[in-house]
Design a protein around this motif. Structure first.
Motif, PDB file in Angstrom:
ATOM      1  N   PRO A 139       1.334  -1.815  -3.685  1.00  0.00           N
ATOM      2  CA  PRO A 139       2.292  -2.323  -2.001  1.00  0.00           C
ATOM      3  C   PRO A 139       2.120  -0.408  -1.751  1.00  0.00           C
ATOM      4  CG  PRO A 139       3.024  -3.426  -3.636  1.00  0.00           C
ATOM      5  CD  PRO A 139       2.128  -2.371  -4.495  1.00  0.00           C
ATOM      6  N   LEU A 140       2.772   0.638  -2.470  1.00  0.00           N
ATOM      7  CA  LEU A 140       2.896   1.946  -2.160  1.00  0.00           C
ATOM      8  C   LEU A 140       0.913   2.578  -1.206  1.00  0.00           C
ATOM      9  CD1 LEU A 140       5.041   2.922  -4.339  1.00  0.00           C
ATOM     10  CD2 LEU A 140       6.108   1.947  -1.661  1.00  0.00           C
ATOM     11  N   ARG A 141       0.357   1.900  -1.829  1.00  0.00           N
ATOM     12  CA  ARG A 141      -0.852   2.718  -1.856  1.00  0.00           C
ATOM     13  C   ARG A 141      -1.680   2.300  -0.468  1.00  0.00           C
ATOM     14  NH1 ARG A 141      -6.630   1.456  -3.847  1.00  0.00           N
ATOM     15  NH2 ARG A 141      -5.953  -0.512  -2.743  1.00  0.00           N
ATOM     16  N   GLY A 142      -0.872   0.681   0.188  1.00  0.00           N
ATOM     17  CA  GLY A 142      -1.850   0.709   1.669  1.00  0.00           C
ATOM     18  C   GLY A 142      -3.372   0.276   1.596  1.00  0.00           C
ATOM     19  N   SER A 143      -3.517   0.819   2.505  1.00  0.00           N
ATOM     20  CA  SER A 143      -5.329   0.870   2.720  1.00  0.00           C
ATOM     21  C   SER A 143      -5.493   1.975   2.470  1.00  0.00           C
ATOM     22  CB  SER A 143      -4.963   0.744   4.451  1.00  0.00           C
ATOM     23  OG  SER A 143      -5.112   1.895   4.775  1.00  0.00           O
ATOM     24  N   GLY A 144      -5.299   3.224   1.891  1.00  0.00           N
ATOM     25  CA  GLY A 144      -5.673   4.566   1.545  1.00  0.00           C
ATOM     26  C   GLY A 144      -6.441   3.920   0.251  1.00  0.00           C
ATOM     27  N   THR A 145      -7.476   5.520  -0.027  1.00  0.00           N
ATOM     28  CA  THR A 145      -7.987   5.626  -1.300  1.00  0.00           C
ATOM     29  C   THR A 145      -6.265   5.973  -2.331  1.00  0.00           C
ATOM     30  OG1 THR A 145      -8.562   8.104  -1.372  1.00  0.00           O
ATOM     31  CG2 THR A 145      -9.894   6.027  -0.772  1.00  0.00           C
ATOM     32  N   TRP A 146      -6.624   5.660  -3.404  1.00  0.00           N
ATOM     33  CA  TRP A 146      -6.108   6.122  -5.046  1.00  0.00           C
ATOM     34  C   TRP A 146      -5.684   7.414  -4.572  1.00  0.00           C
ATOM     35  CZ3 TRP A 146      -3.009   2.308  -6.767  1.00  0.00           C
ATOM     36  CH2 TRP A 146      -2.943   1.211  -7.099  1.00  0.00           C
ATOM     37  N   TRP A 147      -7.012   8.525  -4.667  1.00  0.00           N
ATOM     38  CA  TRP A 147      -6.935   9.853  -4.566  1.00  0.00           C
ATOM     39  C   TRP A 147      -5.224  10.059  -3.856  1.00  0.00           C
ATOM     40  CZ3 TRP A 147      -5.652  13.434  -6.790  1.00  0.00           C
ATOM     41  CH2 TRP A 147      -6.866  15.416  -7.043  1.00  0.00           C
ATOM     42  N   GLN A 148      -6.027   9.352  -1.986  1.00  0.00           N
ATOM     43  CA  GLN A 148      -4.673   9.217  -1.438  1.00  0.00           C
ATOM     44  C   GLN A 148      -3.241   9.291  -1.828  1.00  0.00           C
ATOM     45  OE1 GLN A 148      -6.664   7.653   1.803  1.00  0.00           O
ATOM     46  NE2 GLN A 148      -7.914   8.792   3.164  1.00  0.00           N
ATOM     47  N   PHE A 149      -3.027   8.059  -2.267  1.00  0.00           N
ATOM     48  CA  PHE A 149      -2.189   7.946  -2.249  1.00  0.00           C
ATOM     49  C   PHE A 149      -1.400   8.574  -4.153  1.00  0.00           C
ATOM     50  CE2 PHE A 149       0.546   6.147  -6.428  1.00  0.00           C
ATOM     51  CZ  PHE A 149       1.306   5.955  -5.734  1.00  0.00           C
ATOM     52  N   ILE A 150      -1.844   9.449  -4.734  1.00  0.00           N
ATOM     53  CA  ILE A 150      -1.357  10.664  -5.755  1.00  0.00           C
ATOM     54  C   ILE A 150      -0.764  11.683  -4.369  1.00  0.00           C
ATOM     55  CG2 ILE A 150      -2.157  12.621  -6.864  1.00  0.00           C
ATOM     56  CD1 ILE A 150      -3.950  10.081  -8.426  1.00  0.00           C
ATOM     57  N   ARG A 151      -1.634  11.996  -3.676  1.00  0.00           N
ATOM     58  CA  ARG A 151      -1.743  13.055  -2.176  1.00  0.00           C
ATOM     59  C   ARG A 151      -0.402  12.476  -2.290  1.00  0.00           C
ATOM     60  NH1 ARG A 151      -5.369  17.249  -1.618  1.00  0.00           N
ATOM     61  NH2 ARG A 151      -3.213  18.076  -1.250  1.00  0.00           N
ATOM     62  N   ASN A 152      -0.146  11.785  -1.492  1.00  0.00           N
ATOM     63  CA  ASN A 152       0.770  11.318  -0.198  1.00  0.00           C
ATOM     64  C   ASN A 152       1.997  11.019  -0.496  1.00  0.00           C
ATOM     65  OD1 ASN A 152      -0.915  12.821   2.245  1.00  0.00           O
ATOM     66  ND2 ASN A 152      -2.066  11.139   1.726  1.00  0.00           N
ATOM     67  N   SER A 153       1.894  10.083  -1.337  1.00  0.00           N
ATOM     68  CA  SER A 153       3.145   9.754  -2.096  1.00  0.00           C
ATOM     69  C   SER A 153       4.265  10.057  -2.743  1.00  0.00           C
ATOM     70  CB  SER A 153       2.728   8.532  -3.684  1.00  0.00           C
ATOM     71  OG  SER A 153       4.249   7.810  -3.854  1.00  0.00           O
ATOM     72  N   ARG A 154       5.489   9.650  -1.881  1.00  0.00           N
ATOM     73  CA  ARG A 154       7.052  10.482  -2.362  1.00  0.00           C
ATOM     74  C   ARG A 154       7.335  10.068  -3.109  1.00  0.00           C
ATOM     75  NH1 ARG A 154       3.963  12.625   1.715  1.00  0.00           N
ATOM     76  NH2 ARG A 154       4.563  13.718   3.419  1.00  0.00           N
ATOM     77  N   ASN A 155       6.891   9.232  -4.174  1.00  0.00           N
ATOM     78  CA  ASN A 155       6.993   8.717  -5.307  1.00  0.00           C
ATOM     79  C   ASN A 155       6.744   9.154  -6.529  1.00  0.00           C
ATOM     80  OD1 ASN A 155       7.549   7.302  -7.667  1.00  0.00           O
ATOM     81  ND2 ASN A 155       8.330   5.488  -6.200  1.00  0.00           N
ATOM     82  N   PRO A 156       7.358  10.156  -6.916  1.00  0.00           N
ATOM     83  CA  PRO A 156       6.472  10.997  -8.183  1.00  0.00           C
ATOM     84  C   PRO A 156       6.023  10.542  -9.319  1.00  0.00           C
ATOM     85  CG  PRO A 156       9.110  11.191  -8.327  1.00  0.00           C
ATOM     86  CD  PRO A 156       8.888  10.589  -7.671  1.00  0.00           C
ATOM     87  N   GLU A 157       6.879   9.079 -10.149  1.00  0.00           N
ATOM     88  CA  GLU A 157       6.569   8.760 -11.341  1.00  0.00           C
ATOM     89  C   GLU A 157       5.222   8.033 -11.355  1.00  0.00           C
ATOM     90  OE1 GLU A 157      11.403   9.050 -10.769  1.00  0.00           O
ATOM     91  OE2 GLU A 157       9.369   8.034  -9.658  1.00  0.00           O
ATOM     92  N   LEU A 158       5.141   7.252 -10.148  1.00  0.00           N
ATOM     93  CA  LEU A 158       3.746   6.176  -9.901  1.00  0.00           C
ATOM     94  C   LEU A 158       2.635   7.824 -10.212  1.00  0.00           C
ATOM     95  CD1 LEU A 158       4.904   3.666  -7.707  1.00  0.00           C
ATOM     96  CD2 LEU A 158       4.515   3.417 -10.288  1.00  0.00           C
TER      97      LEU A 158
END
Length: 306
Positions: A139-158
């Motif tokens: 749900p937090l990743r949205g339409s981006g790639t998994w790498w973009q989620f890791i780079r841009n997420s403000r949630n550190p644990e996931l």
């Protein structure tokens, strides 16, 4: 998303890694495989890391006090950074050392079938943990790639759990390959090479995590989409002529500080200014729920005179 999704992913990883670490240690004691030992230490490090992430979440829930008036939300960033350090020091360095030792002083494995069975079971458990992290992150990743989620997420644990679990799966495959090649070739050097591969893998993951967590610790602002939405919310507020400047910063994964200077019509009364600020805050929070602390400075638009 609140910390609930992160907690479920961390809990699944903690349970999986604790059981895997015990099984791997038993496998190492039976077989003498260095890649099994490296993977055992890796799982112990991962188990400790999940405990640190849970502790960070607990610290982040502490109420603000005079020394920390904006609260303790960044504790989650700090303990995620510590996790990266533990992964590097306890996991990567040990695996590299053990792999070098095994290559220079190879030792034959005993009961390699035990190691293979344990590694296959561990792969199944890690896959369960990895799937849980993916489900909670989607749900937090949205339409981006998994790498973009890791780079841009403000949630550190996931991102931490995702990288740890993916690294664990690849590490298990390396260990399985090392044991298998050792059995097929009767050359224990392959076990040492697999161990070095595990060490390099953990080192790369640790460096990526340290870079990302350092950025969060220093203080990251809102994403480009969030900045656009906040600006639109401000500009759509009656009596606001334009946004002079806007600054944002995450105080924690679920809490953003918003500061803005807004140009109001010159004929606004004090009561109107107060209503405009209240209205603007409601619009911002409706657009970006994480924007919990908002400071707006009303001003006149002096741009044409500058």
């Amino acid at each position: 998303m609140s910390a609930g999704g992160s907690t479920r992913a961390i809990g699944a990883a903690l349970a999986a890694n604790a059981g895997i670490a015990l099984a791997k240690f038993i496998g190492y004691l039976i077989t003498g495989s260095s890649s099994m030992l490296a993977e055992s230490v890796h799982s112990v490090a991962d188990t400790a890391n999940q405990g640190l992430l849970l502790f960070g979440q607990r610290e982040a829930r502490k109420e603000p006090d005079p020394l920390h008036p904006f609260g303790y939300g960044r504790s989650r960033f700090f303990y995620s950074f510590v996790v990266a350090l533990v992964l590097f020091s306890l996991g990567s360095v040990f695996a590299l050392y053990e792999g070098y030792h095994k290559i220079t002083h190879p030792e034959h494995l005993t009961s390699p079938i035990v190691a293979i069975v344990i590694l296959l079971v561990a792969i199944g458990l890690e896959a369960f943990s990895f799937r849980t992290a993916m489900v909670e992150s989607r749900p937090l990743r949205g339409s981006g790639t998994w790498w973009q989620f890791i780079r841009n997420s403000r949630n550190p644990e996931l991102p931490v759990v995702l990288l740890e679990d993916s690294g664990a799966l690849v590490g298990l495959l390396l260990a399985l390959a090392g044991v298998g090649l050792t059995v097929l070739t009767d050359n224990a050097v392959w076990d040492g090479i697999a161990t070095v591969g595990i060490g390099v893998l953990l080192g790369v993951i640790a460096v990526v995590l340290m870079i990302e967590m350092r950025s969060l610790l220093i203080g990251e602002g809102a994403t480009a989409d969030q900045v656009r939405v906040i600006s639109e919310a401000l500009q759509s507020t009656p009596h606001v002529d334009r946004v002079i400047h806007l600054r944002t910063q995450y105080l924690g994964p679920d809490e953003m500080l918003v500061g803005a200077k807004i140009a109001l019509a010159p004929d606004c009364t004090l009561a109107t200014v107060a209503r405009v600020i209240d209205d603007a805050e409601v619009r911002i929070r409706a657009a970006v729920p994480a924007a919990r602390l908002i400071y707006l400075e009303p001003d006149l638009d002096r741009a044409p005179h500058q």
